[in-house]
Design a protein around this motif. Structure first.
Motif, PDB file in Angstrom:
ATOM      1  N   ARG A 209       0.826  -1.210   0.000  1.00  0.00           N
ATOM      2  CA  ARG A 209       0.000   0.000   0.000  1.00  0.00           C
ATOM      3  C   ARG A 209       0.859   1.258   0.000  1.00  0.00           C
ATOM      4  O   ARG A 209       0.543   2.240  -0.681  1.00  0.00           O
ATOM      5  CB  ARG A 209      -0.922  -0.005   1.215  1.00  0.00           C
ATOM      6  N   ILE A 210       1.948   1.240   0.741  1.00  0.00           N
ATOM      7  CA  ILE A 210       2.840   2.402   0.743  1.00  0.00           C
ATOM      8  C   ILE A 210       3.484   2.578  -0.628  1.00  0.00           C
ATOM      9  O   ILE A 210       3.620   3.697  -1.136  1.00  0.00           O
ATOM     10  CB  ILE A 210       3.907   2.237   1.842  1.00  0.00           C
ATOM     11  N   ARG A 211       3.853   1.470  -1.264  1.00  0.00           N
ATOM     12  CA  ARG A 211       4.489   1.551  -2.586  1.00  0.00           C
ATOM     13  C   ARG A 211       3.518   2.107  -3.623  1.00  0.00           C
ATOM     14  O   ARG A 211       3.900   2.936  -4.469  1.00  0.00           O
ATOM     15  CB  ARG A 211       4.988   0.165  -2.993  1.00  0.00           C
ATOM     16  N   ARG A 212       2.272   1.680  -3.587  1.00  0.00           N
ATOM     17  CA  ARG A 212       1.291   2.207  -4.537  1.00  0.00           C
ATOM     18  C   ARG A 212       1.046   3.697  -4.301  1.00  0.00           C
ATOM     19  O   ARG A 212       0.894   4.475  -5.247  1.00  0.00           O
ATOM     20  CB  ARG A 212      -0.024   1.430  -4.401  1.00  0.00           C
ATOM     21  N   ALA A 213       1.016   4.095  -3.034  1.00  0.00           N
ATOM     22  CA  ALA A 213       0.822   5.516  -2.744  1.00  0.00           C
ATOM     23  C   ALA A 213       2.003   6.351  -3.218  1.00  0.00           C
ATOM     24  O   ALA A 213       1.834   7.469  -3.722  1.00  0.00           O
ATOM     25  CB  ALA A 213       0.617   5.706  -1.244  1.00  0.00           C
ATOM     26  N   ARG A 214       3.220   5.825  -3.070  1.00  0.00           N
ATOM     27  CA  ARG A 214       4.401   6.546  -3.561  1.00  0.00           C
ATOM     28  C   ARG A 214       4.354   6.710  -5.074  1.00  0.00           C
ATOM     29  O   ARG A 214       4.646   7.797  -5.613  1.00  0.00           O
ATOM     30  CB  ARG A 214       5.654   5.794  -3.145  1.00  0.00           C
ATOM     31  N   ASP A 215       4.000   5.644  -5.788  1.00  0.00           N
ATOM     32  CA  ASP A 215       3.927   5.725  -7.246  1.00  0.00           C
ATOM     33  C   ASP A 215       2.865   6.722  -7.689  1.00  0.00           C
ATOM     34  O   ASP A 215       3.078   7.486  -8.644  1.00  0.00           O
ATOM     35  CB  ASP A 215       3.639   4.345  -7.832  1.00  0.00           C
ATOM     36  N   SER A 216       1.708   6.700  -6.996  1.00  0.00           N
ATOM     37  CA  SER A 216       0.647   7.643  -7.353  1.00  0.00           C
ATOM     38  C   SER A 216       1.096   9.088  -7.138  1.00  0.00           C
ATOM     39  O   SER A 216       0.839   9.964  -7.976  1.00  0.00           O
ATOM     40  CB  SER A 216      -0.610   7.344  -6.527  1.00  0.00           C
ATOM     41  N   LEU A 217       1.782   9.345  -6.020  1.00  0.00           N
ATOM     42  CA  LEU A 217       2.267  10.700  -5.755  1.00  0.00           C
ATOM     43  C   LEU A 217       3.318  11.119  -6.779  1.00  0.00           C
ATOM     44  O   LEU A 217       3.374  12.277  -7.203  1.00  0.00           O
ATOM     45  CB  LEU A 217       2.839  10.760  -4.338  1.00  0.00           C
ATOM     46  N   PHE A 218       4.159  10.177  -7.205  1.00  0.00           N
ATOM     47  CA  PHE A 218       5.176  10.475  -8.218  1.00  0.00           C
ATOM     48  C   PHE A 218       4.524  10.849  -9.539  1.00  0.00           C
ATOM     49  O   PHE A 218       4.954  11.796 -10.223  1.00  0.00           O
ATOM     50  CB  PHE A 218       6.084   9.255  -8.389  1.00  0.00           C
ATOM     51  N   HIS A 219       3.496  10.128  -9.942  1.00  0.00           N
ATOM     52  CA  HIS A 219       2.803  10.430 -11.204  1.00  0.00           C
ATOM     53  C   HIS A 219       2.094  11.775 -11.121  1.00  0.00           C
ATOM     54  O   HIS A 219       2.071  12.527 -12.110  1.00  0.00           O
ATOM     55  CB  HIS A 219       1.813   9.315 -11.531  1.00  0.00           C
ATOM     56  N   GLU A 220       1.529  12.095  -9.986  1.00  0.00           N
ATOM     57  CA  GLU A 220       0.867  13.404  -9.851  1.00  0.00           C
ATOM     58  C   GLU A 220       1.878  14.545  -9.974  1.00  0.00           C
ATOM     59  O   GLU A 220       1.606  15.569 -10.614  1.00  0.00           O
ATOM     60  CB  GLU A 220       0.145  13.472  -8.505  1.00  0.00           C
ATOM     61  N   GLU A 221       3.044  14.382  -9.352  1.00  0.00           N
ATOM     62  CA  GLU A 221       4.062  15.417  -9.473  1.00  0.00           C
ATOM     63  C   GLU A 221       4.575  15.528 -10.913  1.00  0.00           C
ATOM     64  O   GLU A 221       4.832  16.640 -11.415  1.00  0.00           O
ATOM     65  CB  GLU A 221       5.216  15.119  -8.520  1.00  0.00           C
ATOM     66  N   LEU A 222       4.740  14.392 -11.581  1.00  0.00           N
ATOM     67  CA  LEU A 222       5.193  14.398 -12.965  1.00  0.00           C
ATOM     68  C   LEU A 222       4.226  15.162 -13.860  1.00  0.00           C
ATOM     69  O   LEU A 222       4.637  16.007 -14.676  1.00  0.00           O
ATOM     70  CB  LEU A 222       5.367  12.959 -13.460  1.00  0.00           C
ATOM     71  N   PHE A 223       2.943  14.894 -13.723  1.00  0.00           N
ATOM     72  CA  PHE A 223       1.961  15.598 -14.553  1.00  0.00           C
ATOM     73  C   PHE A 223       1.924  17.087 -14.209  1.00  0.00           C
ATOM     74  O   PHE A 223       1.777  17.920 -15.104  1.00  0.00           O
ATOM     75  CB  PHE A 223       0.579  14.959 -14.355  1.00  0.00           C
ATOM     76  N   HIS A 224       2.063  17.402 -12.933  1.00  0.00           N
ATOM     77  CA  HIS A 224       2.081  18.812 -12.529  1.00  0.00           C
ATOM     78  C   HIS A 224       3.271  19.548 -13.157  1.00  0.00           C
ATOM     79  O   HIS A 224       3.134  20.679 -13.650  1.00  0.00           O
ATOM     80  CB  HIS A 224       2.135  18.906 -11.005  1.00  0.00           C
ATOM     81  N   GLU A 225       4.451  18.937 -13.166  1.00  0.00           N
ATOM     82  CA  GLU A 225       5.627  19.563 -13.766  1.00  0.00           C
ATOM     83  C   GLU A 225       5.452  19.725 -15.276  1.00  0.00           C
ATOM     84  O   GLU A 225       5.873  20.740 -15.869  1.00  0.00           O
ATOM     85  CB  GLU A 225       6.876  18.724 -13.460  1.00  0.00           C
ATOM     86  N   MET A 226       4.847  18.759 -15.948  1.00  0.00           N
ATOM     87  CA  MET A 226       4.648  18.867 -17.391  1.00  0.00           C
ATOM     88  C   MET A 226       3.641  19.949 -17.734  1.00  0.00           C
ATOM     89  O   MET A 226       3.789  20.654 -18.752  1.00  0.00           O
ATOM     90  CB  MET A 226       4.198  17.513 -17.954  1.00  0.00           C
ATOM     91  N   VAL A 227       2.620  20.123 -16.917  1.00  0.00           N
ATOM     92  CA  VAL A 227       1.665  21.208 -17.159  1.00  0.00           C
ATOM     93  C   VAL A 227       2.355  22.560 -17.011  1.00  0.00           C
ATOM     94  O   VAL A 227       2.133  23.491 -17.813  1.00  0.00           O
ATOM     95  CB  VAL A 227       0.469  21.087 -16.201  1.00  0.00           C
ATOM     96  N   ARG A 228       3.215  22.716 -15.999  1.00  0.00           N
ATOM     97  CA  ARG A 228       3.961  23.967 -15.831  1.00  0.00           C
ATOM     98  C   ARG A 228       4.881  24.225 -17.026  1.00  0.00           C
ATOM     99  O   ARG A 228       5.007  25.351 -17.512  1.00  0.00           O
ATOM    100  CB  ARG A 228       4.775  23.913 -14.543  1.00  0.00           C
ATOM    101  N   GLU A 229       5.525  23.152 -17.503  1.00  0.00           N
ATOM    102  CA  GLU A 229       6.460  23.328 -18.623  1.00  0.00           C
ATOM    103  C   GLU A 229       5.736  23.620 -19.929  1.00  0.00           C
ATOM    104  O   GLU A 229       6.246  24.364 -20.782  1.00  0.00           O
ATOM    105  CB  GLU A 229       7.319  22.073 -18.761  1.00  0.00           C
TER     106      GLU A 229
END
Length: 411
Positions: free
Chosen positions: A288-308
């Motif tokens: 469960r912790i691993r899935r939450a980490r991956d989900s948070l990583f994907h959210e940050e990735l999409f946020h950075e791409m929207v800014r760029e």
């Protein structure tokens, strides 16, 4: 008569010793008068005086004279007449008290008899009683003593024993309940700490929560992430009724992932794979912790791409309906034979439970998956660059606010 024997009888009160002579107050006063206080009395002087009396150096006459003088001094403050008056007053007080008690008893008996013989009882009643209590207002009845009921006594004893046994049984049940709760709490704490220990052994960082000192938390986020994502990378480890660890805060959101799709002339020809949802068997805390980490990583990735994407709009990149549209090549580089062919990459953030049942295409899935992996690698590289920059000597302090730089991922 000569034959009658006469006997002289003298009625005198029995001499009563003065109780004050035996009191400590009298003894202290006598010592002060005879010896002049305790100041000059010593043990050696008293022993010397005792030896002198035993040797006969002090005559008994002197002792009698001293006793007589002490008695005279004692009777000086209080004369014989005063003693007689005091005794007379005390005797009168006792007589009046006895008379009052007798008259009260007489009034009580007279009022009690006035119910049957009012005329005769009125002769012995006091005027005060006649004015305040009417005759016949007090009565008396004769009651025969009730014989003890042995059966009722046995029933009362049995009832008392039953109540005591009920109280003891309630106490025993309370102790058993407390023992059961204690055993349950021990099992709960054991299960909780076993899971926390297993998480720590897997390499996850266990720490105290900043705002809840009595609770533990697990840090699964990235230290070089943006502040809003870094704060969500810490979750509390709470225990349920059975001792299983429940994750809260950032882990309460639905899992998300970045999806990459290839589209040509309005038709999707390839889609990247997204992480599958957890099975019922995959319920461990680490998963469960691993899935939450991956989900948070994907959210940050999409946020950075929207800014760029806002900074490279001149390259044809645009954001519409929470989807990033990225052309594969500029228009002037297209060949003449396929000038009408339009290819673009669509990047969006999807909730996993909504895309798990979609049909996967296979024509350009590999190319879309390659782009998805490249995007994640570029974000990890940006994190490493931030860590390297943070390990360098810091810049001088300035009043100007430093803006967060835009990461180069899409470019």
């Amino acid at each position: 008569m000569s034959g009658t024997r006469t006997m002289a009888l003298s009625l005198r009160p029995q001499p009563v010793e003065d109780p004050e002579k035996e009191s400590i107050k009298y003894m202290l006063q006598r010592i002060n008068e005879e010896r002049g206080g305790f100041r000059h009395i010593t043990e050696e002087g008293l022993k010397e005086e005792i030896r002198a009396r035993e040797a006969g150096e002090v005559s008994s006459g002197e002792e009698d004279v001293d006793d007589g003088e002490a008695a005279t001094k004692e009777k000086e403050p209080k004369s014989r007449r005063e003693e007689l008056y005091a005794a007379r007053g005390e005797m009168l007080q006792h007589i009046l008290s006895a008379q009052n008690e007798a008259l009260t008893a007489l009034d009580f008996v007279s009022l009690l008899l006035s119910r049957d013989s009012p005329n005769q009882a009125a002769m012995s009643m006091s005027p005060y009683l006649k004015q305040n209590a009417p005759p016949g207002s007090l009565g008396v009845d004769s009651w025969h003593g009730k014989q003890p009921d042995r059966t009722q006594e046995r029933n009362d004893d049995l009832l008392a024993k039953g109540l005591r046994m009920q109280s003891l049984q309630a106490s025993a049940d309370s102790l058993l309940g407390a023992a059961s709760r204690l055993e349950k709490n021990i099992k709960r704490e054991t299960e909780y700490w076993n899971q926390v220990l297993s998480v720590s052994e897997q390499g996850w960082s266990i720490c105290r929560l900043p705002r809840e000192r009595h609770n533990l938390g697990v840090r699964f986020g990235f230290s070089e992430a943006l502040p809003q994502f870094k704060e969500r990378g810490l979750a509390a480890l709470r225990a349920d009724e059975d001792g299983n660890v429940l994750l809260s805060q950032g882990l309460a959101h639905r899992p998300k992932a970045v999806r990459v799709r290839m589209r040509e002339n309005g038709q999707v020809i390839g889609t990247s794979t997204t992480p599958r949802l957890a099975d019922e068997s995959e319920t461990t805390l680490e998963s469960r912790i691993r899935r939450a980490r991956d989900s948070l990583f994907h959210e940050e990735l999409f946020h950075e791409m929207v800014r760029e994407s806002r900074t490279i709009a001149s390259y044809g990149v645009k954001v519409k309906d929470s989807t990033i549209y990225l052309p594969t090549r500029p228009t002037h580089q297209r060949r003449s034979e396929d000038a009408n062919m339009v290819q673009e990459v669509l990047i969006d953030l999807v909730v996993l439970d909504k895309v798990s049942d979609e049909i996967r295409l296979t024509q350009q899935d590999g190319f879309a998956q390659t782009i998805s992996l490249a995007l994640r690698l570029l974000l990890s590289h940006a994190h490493r660059q931030k860590l390297k920059q943070r390990s360098q000597p810091p810049l001088p302090f300035s009043a100007a606010k430093r803006e967060v730089p835009v990461q180069l991922i899409l470019r």
